[in-house]
Motif scaffolding. Structure first.
Motif, PDB file in Angstrom:
ATOM      1  N   ARG A  80       0.862  -1.183   0.000  1.00 15.70           N
ATOM      2  CA  ARG A  80       0.000   0.000   0.000  1.00 15.70           C
ATOM      3  C   ARG A  80       0.899   1.234   0.000  1.00 15.70           C
ATOM      4  O   ARG A  80       1.902   1.275   0.704  1.00 15.70           O
ATOM      5  N   LEU A  81       0.522   2.224  -0.804  1.00 16.26           N
ATOM      6  CA  LEU A  81       1.298   3.459  -0.907  1.00 16.26           C
ATOM      7  C   LEU A  81       0.515   4.614  -0.299  1.00 16.26           C
ATOM      8  O   LEU A  81      -0.710   4.666  -0.419  1.00 16.26           O
ATOM      9  N   PHE A  82       1.235   5.515   0.350  1.00 14.89           N
ATOM     10  CA  PHE A  82       0.627   6.670   1.004  1.00 14.89           C
ATOM     11  C   PHE A  82       1.439   7.913   0.687  1.00 14.89           C
ATOM     12  O   PHE A  82       2.631   7.828   0.394  1.00 14.89           O
ATOM     13  N   ARG A  83       0.802   9.055   0.773  1.00 16.85           N
ATOM     14  CA  ARG A  83       1.494  10.343   0.700  1.00 16.85           C
ATOM     15  C   ARG A  83       1.224  11.062   2.016  1.00 16.85           C
ATOM     16  O   ARG A  83       0.076  11.171   2.443  1.00 16.85           O
ATOM     17  N   ARG A  84       2.294  11.531   2.689  1.00 17.24           N
ATOM     18  CA  ARG A  84       2.153  12.309   3.914  1.00 17.24           C
ATOM     19  C   ARG A  84       2.511  13.752   3.592  1.00 17.24           C
ATOM     20  O   ARG A  84       3.622  14.050   3.170  1.00 17.24           O
ATOM     21  N   CYS A  85       1.542  14.634   3.801  1.00 14.11           N
ATOM     22  CA  CYS A  85       1.702  16.044   3.463  1.00 14.11           C
ATOM     23  C   CYS A  85       1.896  16.880   4.717  1.00 14.11           C
ATOM     24  O   CYS A  85       1.697  16.405   5.835  1.00 14.11           O
ATOM     25  N   ALA A  86       2.266  18.130   4.513  1.00 13.45           N
ATOM     26  CA  ALA A  86       2.433  19.060   5.618  1.00 13.45           C
ATOM     27  C   ALA A  86       1.119  19.154   6.384  1.00 13.45           C
ATOM     28  O   ALA A  86       0.040  19.046   5.811  1.00 13.45           O
ATOM     29  N   GLY A  87       1.209  19.368   7.669  1.00 14.55           N
ATOM     30  CA  GLY A  87       0.007  19.479   8.481  1.00 14.55           C
ATOM     31  C   GLY A  87      -0.520  18.128   8.937  1.00 14.55           C
ATOM     32  O   GLY A  87      -1.569  18.056   9.555  1.00 14.55           O
ATOM     33  N   GLY A  88       0.183  17.039   8.602  1.00 11.76           N
ATOM     34  CA  GLY A  88      -0.212  15.718   9.080  1.00 11.76           C
ATOM     35  C   GLY A  88      -1.196  14.966   8.213  1.00 11.76           C
ATOM     36  O   GLY A  88      -1.598  13.863   8.556  1.00 11.76           O
ATOM     37  N   LEU A  89      -1.614  15.524   7.080  1.00 10.63           N
ATOM     38  CA  LEU A  89      -2.544  14.832   6.196  1.00 10.63           C
ATOM     39  C   LEU A  89      -1.844  13.636   5.564  1.00 10.63           C
ATOM     40  O   LEU A  89      -0.786  13.760   4.960  1.00 10.63           O
ATOM     41  N   THR A  90      -2.428  12.445   5.735  1.00 11.77           N
ATOM     42  CA  THR A  90      -1.910  11.230   5.117  1.00 11.77           C
ATOM     43  C   THR A  90      -3.012  10.630   4.251  1.00 11.77           C
ATOM     44  O   THR A  90      -4.133  10.448   4.709  1.00 11.77           O
ATOM     45  N   VAL A  91      -2.676  10.328   2.994  1.00 13.04           N
ATOM     46  CA  VAL A  91      -3.661   9.852   2.020  1.00 13.04           C
ATOM     47  C   VAL A  91      -3.141   8.572   1.383  1.00 13.04           C
ATOM     48  O   VAL A  91      -1.991   8.515   0.945  1.00 13.04           O
ATOM     49  N   GLU A  92      -3.992   7.533   1.331  1.00 16.44           N
ATOM     50  CA  GLU A  92      -3.585   6.324   0.617  1.00 16.44           C
ATOM     51  C   GLU A  92      -3.676   6.589  -0.879  1.00 16.44           C
ATOM     52  O   GLU A  92      -4.701   7.044  -1.391  1.00 16.44           O
ATOM     53  N   THR A  93      -2.573   6.327  -1.583  1.00 19.26           N
ATOM     54  CA  THR A  93      -2.495   6.637  -3.009  1.00 19.26           C
ATOM     55  C   THR A  93      -2.175   5.402  -3.856  1.00 19.26           C
ATOM     56  O   THR A  93      -1.710   5.533  -4.979  1.00 19.26           O
ATOM     57  N   THR A  94      -2.431   4.219  -3.320  1.00 16.64           N
ATOM     58  CA  THR A  94      -2.076   2.974  -4.007  1.00 16.64           C
ATOM     59  C   THR A  94      -2.627   2.933  -5.434  1.00 16.64           C
ATOM     60  O   THR A  94      -1.903   2.604  -6.373  1.00 16.64           O
ATOM     61  N   ALA A  95      -3.885   3.279  -5.624  1.00 18.52           N
ATOM     62  CA  ALA A  95      -4.497   3.221  -6.950  1.00 18.52           C
ATOM     63  C   ALA A  95      -4.112   4.421  -7.808  1.00 18.52           C
ATOM     64  O   ALA A  95      -4.129   4.347  -9.038  1.00 18.52           O
ATOM     65  N   TRP A  96      -3.747   5.539  -7.174  1.00 18.90           N
ATOM     66  CA  TRP A  96      -3.444   6.774  -7.899  1.00 18.90           C
ATOM     67  C   TRP A  96      -2.018   6.802  -8.439  1.00 18.90           C
ATOM     68  O   TRP A  96      -1.756   7.380  -9.499  1.00 18.90           O
ATOM     69  N   GLU A  97      -1.066   6.184  -7.756  1.00 19.00           N
ATOM     70  CA  GLU A  97       0.352   6.253  -8.155  1.00 19.00           C
ATOM     71  C   GLU A  97       0.601   5.752  -9.582  1.00 19.00           C
ATOM     72  O   GLU A  97       1.322   6.405 -10.335  1.00 19.00           O
ATOM     73  N   PRO A  98       0.026   4.615 -10.028  1.00 20.34           N
ATOM     74  CA  PRO A  98       0.251   4.206 -11.422  1.00 20.34           C
ATOM     75  C   PRO A  98      -0.313   5.205 -12.430  1.00 20.34           C
ATOM     76  O   PRO A  98       0.278   5.413 -13.497  1.00 20.34           O
ATOM     77  N   ILE A  99      -1.429   5.840 -12.102  1.00 20.17           N
ATOM     78  CA  ILE A  99      -2.020   6.847 -12.989  1.00 20.17           C
ATOM     79  C   ILE A  99      -1.089   8.048 -13.084  1.00 20.17           C
ATOM     80  O   ILE A  99      -0.814   8.559 -14.176  1.00 20.17           O
ATOM     81  N   ARG A 100      -0.595   8.502 -11.933  1.00 17.74           N
ATOM     82  CA  ARG A 100       0.332   9.641 -11.888  1.00 17.74           C
ATOM     83  C   ARG A 100       1.599   9.323 -12.678  1.00 17.74           C
ATOM     84  O   ARG A 100       2.079  10.135 -13.468  1.00 17.74           O
ATOM     85  N   GLN A 101       2.135   8.120 -12.492  1.00 18.80           N
ATOM     86  CA  GLN A 101       3.361   7.726 -13.194  1.00 18.80           C
ATOM     87  C   GLN A 101       3.149   7.694 -14.704  1.00 18.80           C
ATOM     88  O   GLN A 101       3.998   8.159 -15.464  1.00 18.80           O
ATOM     89  N   ALA A 102       2.000   7.180 -15.138  1.00 20.17           N
ATOM     90  CA  ALA A 102       1.695   7.127 -16.576  1.00 20.17           C
ATOM     91  C   ALA A 102       1.592   8.538 -17.154  1.00 20.17           C
ATOM     92  O   ALA A 102       2.075   8.795 -18.261  1.00 20.17           O
ATOM     93  N   GLU A 103       0.979   9.455 -16.405  1.00 16.85           N
ATOM     94  CA  GLU A 103       0.873  10.847 -16.874  1.00 16.85           C
ATOM     95  C   GLU A 103       2.250  11.497 -16.970  1.00 16.85           C
ATOM     96  O   GLU A 103       2.540  12.202 -17.931  1.00 16.85           O
ATOM     97  N   GLU A 104       3.110  11.231 -15.974  1.00 23.32           N
ATOM     98  CA  GLU A 104       4.474  11.789 -16.019  1.00 23.32           C
ATOM     99  C   GLU A 104       5.249  11.233 -17.200  1.00 23.32           C
ATOM    100  O   GLU A 104       5.960  11.970 -17.880  1.00 23.32           O
ATOM    101  N   ASP A 105       5.116   9.922 -17.451  1.00 27.00           N
ATOM    102  CA  ASP A 105       5.826   9.302 -18.573  1.00 27.00           C
ATOM    103  C   ASP A 105       5.350   9.870 -19.905  1.00 27.00           C
ATOM    104  O   ASP A 105       6.156  10.145 -20.799  1.00 27.00           O
TER     105      ASP A 105
END
Length: 107
Positions: free
Chosen positions: A69-94
């Motif tokens: 499982r992948l997560f992003r921890r942002c300033a202010g303590g916000l933690t979001v699970e990004t497991t399904a989003w990371e491949p989409i983000r990577q494809a857009e970057e590529d």
């Protein structure tokens, strides 16, 4: 009973982290917009033992498989699970990198 949670696609996650829902009312999160791709990437491994898709194991046999499982921890303590989003983000970057490379070759 748990509160109702809106269903949305993984591609829409960056928009949804900037919205807070309370009592069926939505408002923007305090502190400015959150840019998920700039937040620290974290990984957690959990284990699923005797997953149903593998059939019924022999008696006394326990088979466990890792579930990443992948997560992003942002300033202010916000933690979001990004497991399904990371491949989409990577494809857009590529795709963006590929377009940029093609544009540089034409110039």
């Amino acid at each position: 009973m748990a509160p109702l949670v809106p269903v949305f696609s993984a591609a829409a996650l960056p928009d949804h982290v900037n919205i807070v829902s309370r009592n069926f009312k939505e408002k923007l999160r305090k502190g400015g917009p959150v840019e998920l791709e700039k937040c620290k990437l974290l990984e957690m491994v959990q284990y699923s033992c005797n997953p149903p898709q593998d059939g019924i194991p022999k008696p006394g046999v326990v088979v466990c498989k890792p579930v990443v499982r992948l997560f992003r921890r942002c300033a202010g303590g916000l933690t979001v699970e990004t497991t399904a989003w990371e491949p989409i983000r990577q494809a857009e970057e590529d795709a963006k990198r590929e377009r940029d490379a093609k544009n540089n070759m034409k110039a």
